[in-house]
Motif scaffolding. Structure first.
Motif, PDB file in Angstrom:
ATOM      1  N   CYS A 230       0.835  -1.202   0.000  1.00 35.52           N
ATOM      2  CA  CYS A 230       0.000   0.000   0.000  1.00 35.52           C
ATOM      3  C   CYS A 230       0.872   1.255   0.000  1.00 35.52           C
ATOM      4  O   CYS A 230       0.593   2.219  -0.723  1.00 35.52           O
ATOM      5  N   ALA A 231       1.919   1.255   0.805  1.00 38.48           N
ATOM      6  CA  ALA A 231       2.801   2.424   0.881  1.00 38.48           C
ATOM      7  C   ALA A 231       3.432   2.717  -0.471  1.00 38.48           C
ATOM      8  O   ALA A 231       3.531   3.886  -0.888  1.00 38.48           O
ATOM      9  N   GLU A 232       3.856   1.680  -1.170  1.00 38.94           N
ATOM     10  CA  GLU A 232       4.474   1.884  -2.486  1.00 38.94           C
ATOM     11  C   GLU A 232       3.460   2.417  -3.497  1.00 38.94           C
ATOM     12  O   GLU A 232       3.777   3.279  -4.321  1.00 38.94           O
ATOM     13  N   LEU A 233       2.237   1.907  -3.417  1.00 42.72           N
ATOM     14  CA  LEU A 233       1.204   2.368  -4.339  1.00 42.72           C
ATOM     15  C   LEU A 233       0.792   3.807  -4.027  1.00 42.72           C
ATOM     16  O   LEU A 233       0.503   4.590  -4.931  1.00 42.72           O
ATOM     17  N   ILE A 234       0.764   4.155  -2.756  1.00 44.31           N
ATOM     18  CA  ILE A 234       0.440   5.529  -2.371  1.00 44.31           C
ATOM     19  C   ILE A 234       1.502   6.486  -2.898  1.00 44.31           C
ATOM     20  O   ILE A 234       1.199   7.593  -3.349  1.00 44.31           O
ATOM     21  N   ALA A 235       2.747   6.049  -2.851  1.00 47.28           N
ATOM     22  CA  ALA A 235       3.849   6.899  -3.316  1.00 47.28           C
ATOM     23  C   ALA A 235       3.897   6.998  -4.834  1.00 47.28           C
ATOM     24  O   ALA A 235       4.123   8.084  -5.388  1.00 47.28           O
ATOM     25  N   ASN A 236       3.685   5.897  -5.506  1.00 50.14           N
ATOM     26  CA  ASN A 236       3.909   5.866  -6.957  1.00 50.14           C
ATOM     27  C   ASN A 236       2.636   5.868  -7.787  1.00 50.14           C
ATOM     28  O   ASN A 236       2.712   5.903  -9.022  1.00 50.14           O
ATOM     29  N   GLY A 237       1.484   5.840  -7.129  1.00 48.79           N
ATOM     30  CA  GLY A 237       0.219   5.767  -7.857  1.00 48.79           C
ATOM     31  C   GLY A 237      -0.425   7.112  -8.109  1.00 48.79           C
ATOM     32  O   GLY A 237      -1.635   7.192  -8.364  1.00 48.79           O
ATOM     33  N   VAL A 238       0.364   8.193  -8.031  1.00 50.81           N
ATOM     34  CA  VAL A 238      -0.171   9.532  -8.286  1.00 50.81           C
ATOM     35  C   VAL A 238       0.321  10.049  -9.638  1.00 50.81           C
ATOM     36  O   VAL A 238       1.305   9.564 -10.186  1.00 50.81           O
ATOM     37  N   ASP A 239      -0.376  11.040 -10.132  1.00 50.00           N
ATOM     38  CA  ASP A 239      -0.064  11.619 -11.436  1.00 50.00           C
ATOM     39  C   ASP A 239       1.273  12.346 -11.387  1.00 50.00           C
ATOM     40  O   ASP A 239       1.575  13.077 -10.444  1.00 50.00           O
ATOM     41  N   ASP A 240       2.077  12.163 -12.427  1.00 49.82           N
ATOM     42  CA  ASP A 240       3.374  12.842 -12.511  1.00 49.82           C
ATOM     43  C   ASP A 240       3.238  14.320 -12.880  1.00 49.82           C
ATOM     44  O   ASP A 240       4.144  15.112 -12.618  1.00 49.82           O
ATOM     45  N   ASP A 241       2.128  14.675 -13.483  1.00 52.44           N
ATOM     46  CA  ASP A 241       1.963  16.028 -14.005  1.00 52.44           C
ATOM     47  C   ASP A 241       1.502  16.969 -12.889  1.00 52.44           C
ATOM     48  O   ASP A 241       0.306  17.236 -12.720  1.00 52.44           O
ATOM     49  N   VAL A 242       2.454  17.497 -12.149  1.00 55.76           N
ATOM     50  CA  VAL A 242       2.136  18.396 -11.036  1.00 55.76           C
ATOM     51  C   VAL A 242       1.532  19.690 -11.553  1.00 55.76           C
ATOM     52  O   VAL A 242       0.604  20.247 -10.949  1.00 55.76           O
ATOM     53  N   GLU A 243       2.047  20.183 -12.677  1.00 54.60           N
ATOM     54  CA  GLU A 243       1.566  21.458 -13.210  1.00 54.60           C
ATOM     55  C   GLU A 243       0.091  21.382 -13.584  1.00 54.60           C
ATOM     56  O   GLU A 243      -0.688  22.300 -13.288  1.00 54.60           O
ATOM     57  N   GLU A 244      -0.307  20.285 -14.217  1.00 54.81           N
ATOM     58  CA  GLU A 244      -1.713  20.147 -14.599  1.00 54.81           C
ATOM     59  C   GLU A 244      -2.592  20.064 -13.357  1.00 54.81           C
ATOM     60  O   GLU A 244      -3.667  20.658 -13.300  1.00 54.81           O
ATOM     61  N   TRP A 245      -2.126  19.299 -12.351  1.00 60.10           N
ATOM     62  CA  TRP A 245      -2.869  19.201 -11.094  1.00 60.10           C
ATOM     63  C   TRP A 245      -3.015  20.577 -10.455  1.00 60.10           C
ATOM     64  O   TRP A 245      -4.080  20.944  -9.959  1.00 60.10           O
TER      65      TRP A 245
END
Length: 208
Positions: free
Chosen positions: A25-40
């Protein structure tokens, strides 16, 4: 037996390839987010806080919900927090914004799932949130404000927990004031919600 099953779920069976649900779960929480910070960041905030509902973060959000479920049901945190908190320390030691965002998110889930057990860790969680409220990444700033709000909400509601506003009030307000001025509307909106949480802390409407 039940204890062995619980331990296997938490940390795995001891083999190198076995991670246990908490670490997964910890790995998915860390890596399961969008890379596009600017769009967010440029996506406008709404009256309803939906900063965590960014559809590209679905994997991380599901993992967060699953983690909270396990924390709540596997001993109310007494058995799971000793596994989770070292993972949080590892994530915080990494300068990658995803890892620090994940650490803040996991701390909030721990607080929500096992508030009584987590009470002794409130000071560390508060220091972590305050220190990351001015992080270079708006996604980390947002998550720090989210955690600060959650910590203020439980202020005084748990026996033996310090009064968050009494202990950290000036620093919390300073962090909120800084974030309210953020050019990222999501961070600024979360800071406004954090003000509400601060005022509602302990079920009181007036500040200390």
């Amino acid at each position: 037996d039940g204890i062995e099953l619980r331990n296997a779920l938490l940390v795995g069976d001891g083999s190198p390839e076995s991670m246990g649900v908490i670490r997964i779960c910890a790995e998915l929480i860390a890596n399961g987010v969008d890379d596009d910070v600017e769009e967010w960041a440029t996506d406008p905030a709404t009256l309803i806080d939906d900063g965590n509902a960014w559809e590209e973060d679905d994997v991380a959000l599901y993992a967060e919900a699953l983690l909270e479920l396990f924390l709540h049901n596997l001993g109310g945190g007494s058995h799971s927090l000793p596994v989770v908190l070292p993972l949080v320390e590892t994530l915080l030691a990494d300068n990658e914004w995803k890892h620090r965002r994940a650490a803040l998110s996991i701390l909030e889930r721990c607080l929500s799932a096992a508030p009584v057990t987590f009470a002794r860790h409130v000071p560390v969680a508060m220091e972590t949130a305050l220190s990351l409220a001015t992080n270079d990444s708006v996604r980390v700033q947002y998550q720090a404000m989210n955690l600060l709000g959650a910590l203020c909400e439980i202020d005084g509601t748990l026996a033996g927990v310090m009064k968050v506003r009494h202990q950290y009030g000036p620093r919390v307000l300073q962090a909120i004031a800084h974030s309210v001025q953020s050019p990222c509307t999501k961070v600024a909106s979360m800071a406004c919600l954090c003000i509400v949480s601060y005022c509602r802390g302990g079920g009181q409407s007036s500040g200390d």
